[in-house]
Design a protein around this motif. Structure first.
Motif, PDB file in Angstrom:
ATOM      1  N   GLY A   1     -12.286   4.340   0.716  1.00 32.11           N
ATOM      2  CA  GLY A   1     -11.207   3.903   1.581  1.00 32.11           C
ATOM      3  C   GLY A   1      -9.833   4.331   1.114  1.00 32.11           C
ATOM      4  N   GLY A   2      -9.764   5.374   0.299  1.00 30.77           N
ATOM      5  CA  GLY A   2      -8.481   5.855  -0.193  1.00 30.77           C
ATOM      6  C   GLY A   2      -7.904   5.041  -1.320  1.00 30.77           C
ATOM      7  N   ASN A   3      -8.645   4.041  -1.792  1.00 34.31           N
ATOM      8  CA  ASN A   3      -8.157   3.193  -2.880  1.00 34.31           C
ATOM      9  C   ASN A   3      -8.590   3.788  -4.220  1.00 34.31           C
ATOM     10  OD1 ASN A   3      -7.758   0.925  -4.735  1.00 34.31           O
ATOM     11  ND2 ASN A   3      -7.408  -0.259  -2.864  1.00 34.31           N
ATOM     12  N   LEU A   4      -7.651   3.960  -5.125  1.00 30.44           N
ATOM     13  CA  LEU A   4      -7.947   4.591  -6.412  1.00 30.44           C
ATOM     14  C   LEU A   4      -8.514   3.624  -7.440  1.00 30.44           C
ATOM     15  CD1 LEU A   4      -4.799   6.870  -6.818  1.00 30.44           C
ATOM     16  CD2 LEU A   4      -6.941   7.351  -5.644  1.00 30.44           C
TER      17      LEU A   4
ATOM     18  N   ILE B   1     -18.008  23.637  -3.040  1.00 25.12           N
ATOM     19  CA  ILE B   1     -17.204  22.578  -2.430  1.00 25.12           C
ATOM     20  C   ILE B   1     -16.365  21.880  -3.487  1.00 25.12           C
ATOM     21  CG2 ILE B   1     -19.089  20.918  -2.641  1.00 25.12           C
ATOM     22  CD1 ILE B   1     -16.531  21.060   0.224  1.00 25.12           C
ATOM     23  N   GLN B   2     -15.119  21.576  -3.159  1.00 24.95           N
ATOM     24  CA  GLN B   2     -14.263  20.843  -4.078  1.00 24.95           C
ATOM     25  C   GLN B   2     -14.479  19.351  -3.900  1.00 24.95           C
ATOM     26  OE1 GLN B   2     -10.113  21.832  -3.845  1.00 24.95           O
ATOM     27  NE2 GLN B   2      -9.578  20.633  -5.653  1.00 24.95           N
ATOM     28  N   MET B   3     -14.633  18.648  -5.013  1.00 27.27           N
ATOM     29  CA  MET B   3     -14.818  17.196  -4.996  1.00 27.27           C
ATOM     30  C   MET B   3     -13.533  16.550  -5.460  1.00 27.27           C
ATOM     31  SD  MET B   3     -18.694  16.903  -6.542  1.00 27.27           S
ATOM     32  CE  MET B   3     -18.148  17.493  -8.154  1.00 27.27           C
ATOM     33  N   ARG B   4     -12.675  16.203  -4.528  1.00 24.72           N
ATOM     34  CA  ARG B   4     -11.339  15.715  -4.874  1.00 24.72           C
ATOM     35  C   ARG B   4     -11.338  14.264  -5.362  1.00 24.72           C
ATOM     36  NH1 ARG B   4     -10.614  18.867  -0.269  1.00 24.72           N
ATOM     37  NH2 ARG B   4      -9.110  20.571  -0.496  1.00 24.72           N
ATOM     38  N   ASN B   5     -12.388  13.530  -5.041  1.00 24.64           N
ATOM     39  CA  ASN B   5     -12.332  12.080  -5.263  1.00 24.64           C
ATOM     40  C   ASN B   5     -13.008  11.610  -6.553  1.00 24.64           C
ATOM     41  OD1 ASN B   5     -11.201  11.417  -2.508  1.00 24.64           O
ATOM     42  ND2 ASN B   5     -13.081  12.468  -1.940  1.00 24.64           N
ATOM     43  N   THR B   6     -13.731  12.506  -7.225  1.00 27.30           N
ATOM     44  CA  THR B   6     -14.502  12.068  -8.382  1.00 27.30           C
ATOM     45  C   THR B   6     -13.646  11.784  -9.605  1.00 27.30           C
ATOM     46  OG1 THR B   6     -14.921  14.386  -8.926  1.00 27.30           O
ATOM     47  CG2 THR B   6     -16.605  13.222  -7.663  1.00 27.30           C
ATOM     48  N   THR B   7     -12.515  12.454  -9.719  1.00 24.34           N
ATOM     49  CA  THR B   7     -11.689  12.309 -10.926  1.00 24.34           C
ATOM     50  C   THR B   7     -10.306  11.754 -10.620  1.00 24.34           C
ATOM     51  OG1 THR B   7     -10.984  14.623 -10.719  1.00 24.34           O
ATOM     52  CG2 THR B   7     -12.873  14.174 -12.132  1.00 24.34           C
ATOM     53  N   LEU B   8     -10.160  11.053  -9.509  1.00 23.09           N
ATOM     54  CA  LEU B   8      -8.861  10.454  -9.184  1.00 23.09           C
ATOM     55  C   LEU B   8      -8.503   9.402 -10.230  1.00 23.09           C
ATOM     56  CD1 LEU B   8      -9.151  10.010  -5.328  1.00 23.09           C
ATOM     57  CD2 LEU B   8      -7.747  11.670  -6.536  1.00 23.09           C
ATOM     58  N   PRO B   9      -7.249   9.387 -10.663  1.00 25.09           N
ATOM     59  CA  PRO B   9      -6.860   8.390 -11.671  1.00 25.09           C
ATOM     60  C   PRO B   9      -6.843   6.982 -11.114  1.00 25.09           C
ATOM     61  CG  PRO B   9      -4.921   9.535 -10.846  1.00 25.09           C
ATOM     62  CD  PRO B   9      -6.127  10.220 -10.226  1.00 25.09           C
ATOM     63  N   ALA B  10      -7.203   6.016 -11.936  1.00 26.41           N
ATOM     64  CA  ALA B  10      -7.102   4.611 -11.538  1.00 26.41           C
ATOM     65  C   ALA B  10      -5.655   4.160 -11.573  1.00 26.41           C
ATOM     66  CB  ALA B  10      -7.959   3.748 -12.464  1.00 26.41           C
ATOM     67  N   THR B  11      -5.306   3.243 -10.677  1.00 32.93           N
ATOM     68  CA  THR B  11      -3.933   2.755 -10.643  1.00 32.93           C
ATOM     69  C   THR B  11      -3.832   1.382 -11.279  1.00 32.93           C
ATOM     70  OG1 THR B  11      -4.322   1.808  -8.456  1.00 32.93           O
ATOM     71  CG2 THR B  11      -3.407   4.025  -8.545  1.00 32.93           C
TER      72      THR B  11
ATOM     73  N   ALA C   1      -8.333  -6.448   1.574  1.00 38.24           N
ATOM     74  CA  ALA C   1      -7.309  -7.364   2.074  1.00 38.24           C
ATOM     75  C   ALA C   1      -6.014  -7.135   1.308  1.00 38.24           C
ATOM     76  CB  ALA C   1      -7.767  -8.812   1.932  1.00 38.24           C
ATOM     77  N   GLY C   2      -4.896  -7.444   1.937  1.00 38.96           N
ATOM     78  CA  GLY C   2      -3.607  -7.226   1.300  1.00 38.96           C
ATOM     79  C   GLY C   2      -3.385  -5.763   0.974  1.00 38.96           C
ATOM     80  N   PHE C   3      -3.836  -4.886   1.885  1.00 33.49           N
ATOM     81  CA  PHE C   3      -3.720  -3.445   1.712  1.00 33.49           C
ATOM     82  C   PHE C   3      -4.344  -2.967   0.405  1.00 33.49           C
ATOM     83  CE2 PHE C   3      -0.054  -4.527   4.478  1.00 33.49           C
ATOM     84  CZ  PHE C   3      -0.450  -3.814   5.607  1.00 33.49           C
ATOM     85  N   GLY C   4      -5.474  -3.586   0.026  1.00 32.87           N
ATOM     86  CA  GLY C   4      -6.216  -3.118  -1.140  1.00 32.87           C
ATOM     87  C   GLY C   4      -6.074  -3.977  -2.366  1.00 32.87           C
ATOM     88  N   ASP C   5      -5.240  -5.026  -2.308  1.00 35.74           N
ATOM     89  CA  ASP C   5      -5.111  -5.910  -3.470  1.00 35.74           C
ATOM     90  C   ASP C   5      -6.406  -6.664  -3.743  1.00 35.74           C
ATOM     91  OD1 ASP C   5      -2.515  -5.136  -3.832  1.00 35.74           O
ATOM     92  OD2 ASP C   5      -1.658  -6.795  -2.693  1.00 35.74           O
ATOM     93  N   VAL C   6      -7.138  -6.974  -2.688  1.00 36.44           N
ATOM     94  CA  VAL C   6      -8.425  -7.657  -2.806  1.00 36.44           C
ATOM     95  C   VAL C   6      -9.481  -6.779  -2.167  1.00 36.44           C
ATOM     96  CG1 VAL C   6      -9.778  -9.687  -2.174  1.00 36.44           C
ATOM     97  CG2 VAL C   6      -7.335  -9.934  -2.714  1.00 36.44           C
ATOM     98  N   MET C   7     -10.559  -6.505  -2.917  1.00 34.57           N
ATOM     99  CA  MET C   7     -11.643  -5.676  -2.397  1.00 34.57           C
ATOM    100  C   MET C   7     -12.970  -6.374  -2.643  1.00 34.57           C
ATOM    101  SD  MET C   7     -10.516  -1.799  -3.459  1.00 34.57           S
ATOM    102  CE  MET C   7     -10.175  -2.243  -5.150  1.00 34.57           C
TER     103      MET C   7
ATOM    104  N   GLY D   1     -12.565  -0.378  -9.711  1.00 34.58           N
ATOM    105  CA  GLY D   1     -13.297  -0.946 -10.841  1.00 34.58           C
ATOM    106  C   GLY D   1     -13.459  -2.448 -10.768  1.00 34.58           C
ATOM    107  N   GLY D   2     -12.598  -3.122  -9.993  1.00 31.21           N
ATOM    108  CA  GLY D   2     -12.657  -4.573  -9.938  1.00 31.21           C
ATOM    109  C   GLY D   2     -13.574  -5.128  -8.878  1.00 31.21           C
ATOM    110  N   ILE D   3     -14.245  -4.253  -8.136  1.00 32.57           N
ATOM    111  CA  ILE D   3     -15.127  -4.738  -7.078  1.00 32.57           C
ATOM    112  C   ILE D   3     -16.419  -5.254  -7.693  1.00 32.57           C
ATOM    113  CG2 ILE D   3     -16.273  -4.163  -4.909  1.00 32.57           C
ATOM    114  CD1 ILE D   3     -14.433  -1.798  -4.644  1.00 32.57           C
ATOM    115  N   ALA D   4     -16.781  -6.477  -7.387  1.00 27.65           N
ATOM    116  CA  ALA D   4     -18.069  -6.995  -7.858  1.00 27.65           C
ATOM    117  C   ALA D   4     -19.186  -6.180  -7.207  1.00 27.65           C
ATOM    118  CB  ALA D   4     -18.200  -8.461  -7.492  1.00 27.65           C
ATOM    119  N   PRO D   5     -20.180  -5.742  -7.993  1.00 29.14           N
ATOM    120  CA  PRO D   5     -21.190  -4.829  -7.457  1.00 29.14           C
ATOM    121  C   PRO D   5     -21.904  -5.325  -6.212  1.00 29.14           C
ATOM    122  CG  PRO D   5     -21.352  -4.932  -9.838  1.00 29.14           C
ATOM    123  CD  PRO D   5     -20.369  -5.972  -9.425  1.00 29.14           C
TER     124      PRO D   5
END
Length: 330
Positions: free
Chosen positions: A73-76, A320-330, A168-174, A79-83
């Motif tokens: 969903g474009g969120n970098l 193919i370029q994989m742009r999303n695999t190494t995106l930095p965490a925010t 929710a909250g534009f990505g504050d809660v996932m 890691g905090g999402i419960a599995p």
């Protein structure tokens, strides 16, 4: 004086009859030969057309999946999402775990353990073509279903029996949300200004199965163990895919450009892969009469020896370029 005239009727002599039969056999053999050649050419063209269609479709499918791997969903910061837990998982809490969106088994032999140490218990070793690669891909859809409370164009409700990533909250809660057949999104989330978004979630394990429909049909097929409803289940997608090899372009210095390609990356190297190079060996569904395939094929680092059978084959490849695999965490 009387003269008697005897009218004689002559037929073919034995020699003439034998010559005519022989000529007839030659003509018949010629007609049969032309028919067989025409049939063989038609079959070859028909099988080649199917190879082209199947090969291109398989490449496009894998290209899209690898291009979106690791996109949530474009969120970098995922890691905090419960599995979360699905009813029938491939490994404990694996399906809804975003920590390692890309995983891999190189040249399958017997072990179903990936380079990241995950054992894919939903697969059967007996079904997988030895020496082929397996790749697992986790991602959300490329576009949202609901964003800030508003449905995407053309949509009016959630899909039934579908997992969603709720933000929710534009990505504050996932968190993960499963929509069953009894209802849609929470009514409080729908309406302009809700600051809630929903993205469809997908998990796929792509592999080559040694049969298509029946275990003895012998048709190699690109299949996927994928998240369908609330469980991982098998779906076979494209027939005739005989081998799949993937090489990953590993970025060793963090500049987003691959420094080397690896056919057998480690888990750490796979985590820094920015490019994938796909090789597919596609086979005709049916054998072609009068044809013997004595060709060898190159799938990147892997050489495929001549099969000496009656099946047509072609190699399809793309990068193919994989742009999303190494995106930095925010």
């Amino acid at each position: 004086m009387k003269f008697s005239r005897i009218d004689r009727q002559r037929g073919f002599s034995l020699i003439e009859l034998m010559v005519s039969i022989l000529l007839g056999l030659f003509l018949t053999a010629g007609v049969i030969s032309v028919y067989i050649d025409s049939k063989s050419n038609y079959q070859s063209e028909d099988e080649l057309a199917r190879i082209q269609e199947n090969g291109r479709y398989a490449l496009e499918l894998l290209k899209r999946e690898l291009a979106l791997v690791g996109f949530f969903g474009g969120n970098l910061n995922t890691g905090g999402i419960a599995p979360g837990t699905v009813t029938a998982d491939c490994s404990a809490n694996w399906t809804l775990n975003t920590d390692e969106p890309l995983d891999f088994i190189n040249d399958f032999a017997s072990s179903l353990t990936t380079v990241n140490g995950i054992t894919l218990g939903c697969l059967s070793s007996a079904d997988i073509v030895p020496g082929t690669d397996l790749v697992t891909i986790k991602r959300t859809a490329g576009d949202f279903t609901l964003k800030n409370g508003v449905y995407n164009d053309g949509l009016t409700k959630a899909d039934d029996s579908q997992w969603y990533l709720r933000m929710a909250g534009f990505g504050d809660v996932m968190e993960w949300t499963y929509i069953d057949s009894s209802g849609g999104f929470d009514s409080a989330d729908v309406g302009l200004g809700s600051e809630v978004a929903y993205w469809e979630y997908n998990t796929n394990i792509f592999y080559i199965r040694n049969y298509s429909v029946d275990t003895d049909d012998g048709v190699p097929t690109l299949c996927a163990e994928r998240l369908v409803g609330d469980s991982i289940s098998n779906q076979c997608l494209i027939e005739g895919i005989e081998d799949m090899q993937i090489e990953f372009g590993v970025d060793t210095d963090g500049d987003g450009v691959p420094n080397q390609f690896k056919a057998a990356p480690t888990g750490a190297e796979l985590g820094t892969a920015v490019v994938a190079r796909i090789y597919l060996l596609v086979r005709s569904i049916d054998p072609v009469a009068g044809y013997t395939n004595e060709k060898t094929y190159s799938l990147g680092e892997k050489a495929v020896a001549a099969k000496n059978d009656r099946y047509l084959r072609r190699v399809f490849t793309t990068t193919i370029q994989m742009r999303n695999t190494t995106l930095p965490a925010t």
